[in-house]
Design a protein around this motif. Sequence first.
Motif, PDB file in Angstrom:
ATOM      1  N   GLN A  20       0.844  -1.295  -0.059  1.00 50.34           N
ATOM      2  CA  GLN A  20      -0.003   0.141  -0.041  1.00 50.34           C
ATOM      3  C   GLN A  20       0.720   1.338   0.168  1.00 50.34           C
ATOM      4  O   GLN A  20       1.697   1.387   1.113  1.00 50.34           O
ATOM      5  CB  GLN A  20      -0.810   0.022   1.129  1.00 50.34           C
ATOM      6  N   THR A  21       0.924   1.906  -1.091  1.00 47.25           N
ATOM      7  CA  THR A  21       1.455   3.361  -1.014  1.00 47.25           C
ATOM      8  C   THR A  21       0.504   4.362  -1.186  1.00 47.25           C
ATOM      9  O   THR A  21      -0.120   4.686  -2.254  1.00 47.25           O
ATOM     10  CB  THR A  21       2.625   3.540  -2.242  1.00 47.25           C
ATOM     11  N   GLY A  22       0.336   5.249  -0.151  1.00 45.17           N
ATOM     12  CA  GLY A  22      -0.732   6.197   0.096  1.00 45.17           C
ATOM     13  C   GLY A  22      -2.066   5.587  -0.426  1.00 45.17           C
ATOM     14  O   GLY A  22      -2.523   4.581  -0.039  1.00 45.17           O
ATOM     15  N   ARG A  25      -2.779   0.513  -4.091  1.00 44.45           N
ATOM     16  CA  ARG A  25      -2.536  -0.863  -3.576  1.00 44.45           C
ATOM     17  C   ARG A  25      -1.993  -1.488  -4.574  1.00 44.45           C
ATOM     18  O   ARG A  25      -2.841  -1.697  -5.797  1.00 44.45           O
ATOM     19  CB  ARG A  25      -3.885  -1.510  -2.947  1.00 44.45           C
ATOM     20  N   VAL A  26      -0.938  -1.881  -4.492  1.00 40.02           N
ATOM     21  CA  VAL A  26      -0.149  -2.664  -5.642  1.00 40.02           C
ATOM     22  C   VAL A  26      -0.129  -4.319  -5.301  1.00 40.02           C
ATOM     23  O   VAL A  26       0.017  -4.631  -4.140  1.00 40.02           O
ATOM     24  CB  VAL A  26       1.516  -2.311  -5.760  1.00 40.02           C
ATOM     25  N   CYS A  27      -0.577  -4.892  -6.106  1.00 38.81           N
ATOM     26  CA  CYS A  27      -0.447  -6.561  -5.893  1.00 38.81           C
ATOM     27  C   CYS A  27       0.793  -6.742  -6.605  1.00 38.81           C
ATOM     28  O   CYS A  27       1.274  -7.289  -7.727  1.00 38.81           O
ATOM     29  CB  CYS A  27      -1.476  -7.349  -6.666  1.00 38.81           C
ATOM     30  N   ALA A  28       1.902  -7.229  -5.768  1.00 42.49           N
ATOM     31  CA  ALA A  28       3.168  -7.590  -6.089  1.00 42.49           C
ATOM     32  C   ALA A  28       3.278  -9.029  -6.390  1.00 42.49           C
ATOM     33  O   ALA A  28       4.120  -9.256  -7.236  1.00 42.49           O
ATOM     34  CB  ALA A  28       4.321  -7.332  -5.192  1.00 42.49           C
ATOM     35  N   LEU A  29       2.578  -9.680  -5.952  1.00 43.97           N
ATOM     36  CA  LEU A  29       2.375 -11.397  -6.080  1.00 43.97           C
ATOM     37  C   LEU A  29       1.079 -11.613  -6.091  1.00 43.97           C
ATOM     38  O   LEU A  29       0.275 -11.195  -5.147  1.00 43.97           O
ATOM     39  CB  LEU A  29       3.195 -12.311  -5.211  1.00 43.97           C
ATOM     40  N   GLY A  46      11.003 -11.292 -16.729  1.00 44.35           N
ATOM     41  CA  GLY A  46       9.717 -10.464 -16.493  1.00 44.35           C
ATOM     42  C   GLY A  46      10.156  -9.230 -16.330  1.00 44.35           C
ATOM     43  O   GLY A  46      11.131  -8.679 -15.802  1.00 44.35           O
ATOM     44  N   PRO A  47       8.951  -8.141 -16.634  1.00 44.11           N
ATOM     45  CA  PRO A  47       9.397  -6.708 -16.647  1.00 44.11           C
ATOM     46  C   PRO A  47       9.795  -6.332 -15.201  1.00 44.11           C
ATOM     47  O   PRO A  47       9.476  -6.636 -14.429  1.00 44.11           O
ATOM     48  CB  PRO A  47       8.147  -6.091 -17.251  1.00 44.11           C
ATOM     49  N   SER A  48      10.461  -5.238 -15.278  1.00 45.46           N
ATOM     50  CA  SER A  48      10.711  -4.452 -13.908  1.00 45.46           C
ATOM     51  C   SER A  48       9.653  -3.933 -13.190  1.00 45.46           C
ATOM     52  O   SER A  48       8.421  -3.622 -13.907  1.00 45.46           O
ATOM     53  CB  SER A  48      11.524  -3.230 -14.382  1.00 45.46           C
ATOM     54  N   GLY A  49       9.536  -4.208 -12.096  1.00 43.23           N
ATOM     55  CA  GLY A  49       8.110  -4.146 -11.213  1.00 43.23           C
ATOM     56  C   GLY A  49       7.218  -5.239 -11.195  1.00 43.23           C
ATOM     57  O   GLY A  49       6.027  -5.183 -10.761  1.00 43.23           O
ATOM     58  N   GLY A  50       7.401  -6.224 -11.834  1.00 43.10           N
ATOM     59  CA  GLY A  50       6.687  -7.614 -12.010  1.00 43.10           C
ATOM     60  C   GLY A  50       6.470  -8.319 -10.905  1.00 43.10           C
ATOM     61  O   GLY A  50       5.411  -8.990 -10.758  1.00 43.10           O
ATOM     62  N   GLY A  51       7.580  -8.318 -10.041  1.00 41.48           N
ATOM     63  CA  GLY A  51       7.261  -8.911  -8.616  1.00 41.48           C
ATOM     64  C   GLY A  51       8.525  -9.927  -8.642  1.00 41.48           C
ATOM     65  O   GLY A  51       8.451 -10.676  -7.500  1.00 41.48           O
ATOM     66  N   LYS A  52       9.472  -9.820  -9.286  1.00 40.41           N
ATOM     67  CA  LYS A  52      10.467 -10.833  -9.163  1.00 40.41           C
ATOM     68  C   LYS A  52      11.337 -10.855  -7.688  1.00 40.41           C
ATOM     69  O   LYS A  52      11.386 -11.729  -6.979  1.00 40.41           O
ATOM     70  CB  LYS A  52      11.616 -10.513 -10.209  1.00 40.41           C
ATOM     71  N   THR A  53      11.472  -9.602  -7.179  1.00 43.27           N
ATOM     72  CA  THR A  53      12.348  -9.179  -5.904  1.00 43.27           C
ATOM     73  C   THR A  53      11.304  -9.775  -4.800  1.00 43.27           C
ATOM     74  O   THR A  53      11.832 -10.614  -3.766  1.00 43.27           O
ATOM     75  CB  THR A  53      12.837  -7.702  -5.930  1.00 43.27           C
ATOM     76  N   THR A  54      10.095  -9.148  -4.898  1.00 46.87           N
ATOM     77  CA  THR A  54       9.069  -9.767  -3.921  1.00 46.87           C
ATOM     78  C   THR A  54       9.408 -11.367  -3.831  1.00 46.87           C
ATOM     79  O   THR A  54       9.094 -11.696  -2.824  1.00 46.87           O
ATOM     80  CB  THR A  54       7.666  -9.030  -4.099  1.00 46.87           C
ATOM     81  N   PHE A  55       9.102 -11.971  -4.888  1.00 45.13           N
ATOM     82  CA  PHE A  55       9.119 -13.366  -4.827  1.00 45.13           C
ATOM     83  C   PHE A  55      10.371 -14.019  -4.147  1.00 45.13           C
ATOM     84  O   PHE A  55      10.162 -14.964  -3.402  1.00 45.13           O
ATOM     85  CB  PHE A  55       9.018 -13.738  -6.363  1.00 45.13           C
TER      86      PHE A  55
HETATM   87  P1  ADP Z   1      10.646  -6.482  -9.683  1.00 40.58           P
HETATM   88  O1  ADP Z   1      11.766  -7.115  -8.983  1.00 40.58           O
HETATM   89  O2  ADP Z   1      10.253  -7.489 -10.939  1.00 40.58           O
HETATM   90  O3  ADP Z   1      11.265  -5.390 -10.481  1.00 40.58           O
HETATM   91  P2  ADP Z   1       9.468  -5.993  -7.357  1.00 40.58           P
HETATM   92  O4  ADP Z   1       9.054  -7.053  -6.550  1.00 40.58           O
HETATM   93  O5  ADP Z   1      10.602  -5.196  -6.855  1.00 40.58           O
HETATM   94  O6  ADP Z   1       9.524  -6.178  -8.846  1.00 40.58           O
HETATM   95  O7  ADP Z   1       8.205  -4.990  -7.137  1.00 40.58           O
HETATM   96  C1  ADP Z   1       6.839  -5.570  -7.410  1.00 40.58           C
HETATM   97  C2  ADP Z   1       5.744  -4.299  -7.468  1.00 40.58           C
HETATM   98  O8  ADP Z   1       5.706  -4.156  -5.945  1.00 40.58           O
HETATM   99  C3  ADP Z   1       6.213  -3.204  -8.110  1.00 40.58           C
HETATM  100  O9  ADP Z   1       4.935  -2.551  -8.592  1.00 40.58           O
HETATM  101  C4  ADP Z   1       6.775  -2.485  -6.916  1.00 40.58           C
HETATM  102  O10 ADP Z   1       6.471  -1.023  -7.004  1.00 40.58           O
HETATM  103  C5  ADP Z   1       6.117  -2.702  -5.684  1.00 40.58           C
HETATM  104  N1  ADP Z   1       6.822  -2.733  -4.400  1.00 40.58           N
HETATM  105  C6  ADP Z   1       7.945  -3.316  -4.015  1.00 40.58           C
HETATM  106  N2  ADP Z   1       8.466  -3.346  -2.977  1.00 40.58           N
HETATM  107  C7  ADP Z   1       7.690  -2.285  -2.412  1.00 40.58           C
HETATM  108  C8  ADP Z   1       7.887  -1.579  -1.135  1.00 40.58           C
HETATM  109  N3  ADP Z   1       8.655  -2.008  -0.047  1.00 40.58           N
HETATM  110  N4  ADP Z   1       6.662  -0.634  -1.148  1.00 40.58           N
HETATM  111  C9  ADP Z   1       5.876  -0.432  -1.937  1.00 40.58           C
HETATM  112  N5  ADP Z   1       5.645  -1.054  -3.030  1.00 40.58           N
HETATM  113  C10 ADP Z   1       6.872  -2.009  -3.231  1.00 40.58           C
END
Ligand code: ADP
Length: 235
Positions: A20-22, A25-29, A46-55
């Motif tokens: 949740q940013t303000g 609400r972003v669904c990262a996974l 997958g594209p930047s912002g796709g959810g790889k790091t979150t995974f």
């Molecule tokens: P990737 O690694 O594929 O670039 P991320 O997992 O970093 O993708 O991000 C997935 C989505 O979650 C993006 O829209 C990103 O902006 C959002 N996001 C990731 N981490 C945070 C965070 N700590 N707070 C808010 N949004 C986040």
Amino acid sequence: MLSETFSPLIQLKAVSKFYQTGETRVCALSDVNAELNRGDFVTVMGPSGGGKTTFLNCVGGLDTPDEGEIVLNGRLMSGMDDNALTLLRRKEIGFVFQFFNLLPTLTVWENVELPLLLAQWKQQDDPRIQELLEFVGLETRAQSFPAELSGGQMQRVAIARALVHRPSIILADEPTGNLDSENGAKILDLLNQVSTEFQATIVMATHNPLGASYGNRHFEIRDGRMTEHTSSKQP
Ligand code: ADP
Ligand code: MG
């Protein structure tokens, strides 16, 4: 235990993660399901912002899913508190990051030794450190500091550090993202060697087109949704 031997090393069941940013609400996974086995070398593209790091962070216990379950080596991560997650990471997981994350005031040797100190597993002059420095080809740089090394060398140190406690899983988040293509290719080769010689399961998020030709399983994450491709070719 029989069931542990034959169960997948990592299981994700209906995993979702929201940020949740303000007002937004972003669904990262989004409802991610996967079973990763011992010895798998998994690429996540997958594209930047796709959810790889979150995974990767959810699998590694650096982040926690909002919904669903992750079972790692037979242990349910969802109910674990921070202490339990830290202990699990120190035993089972090695991380490799895009910007290497070495400690600048420690030598190469000390950086590699650090996970053993944290886990309080250190024996005097543990032979694993020397062996790993030889494995990554940096045995002559043991007393150097990170700032004296090239990016490719720094990532080699980070890989040695990730392996020193013999984890079952290596999570690599864009490990070639800060390297030129020649050094990037060398790091991919090294991870491939890690996969065969250490029998570690590797999960690697990458943008590197060459990276997709590595590994035996290929996932793509887009808008939080993960799909598996039967070949390394992405649509
Ligand atoms: P990737 O690694 O594929 O670039 P991320 O997992 O970093 O993708 O991000 C997935 C989505 O979650 C993006 O829209 C990103 O902006 C959002 N996001 C990731 N981490 C945070 C965070 N700590 N707070 C808010 N949004 C986040
Ligand atoms: Mg990322």
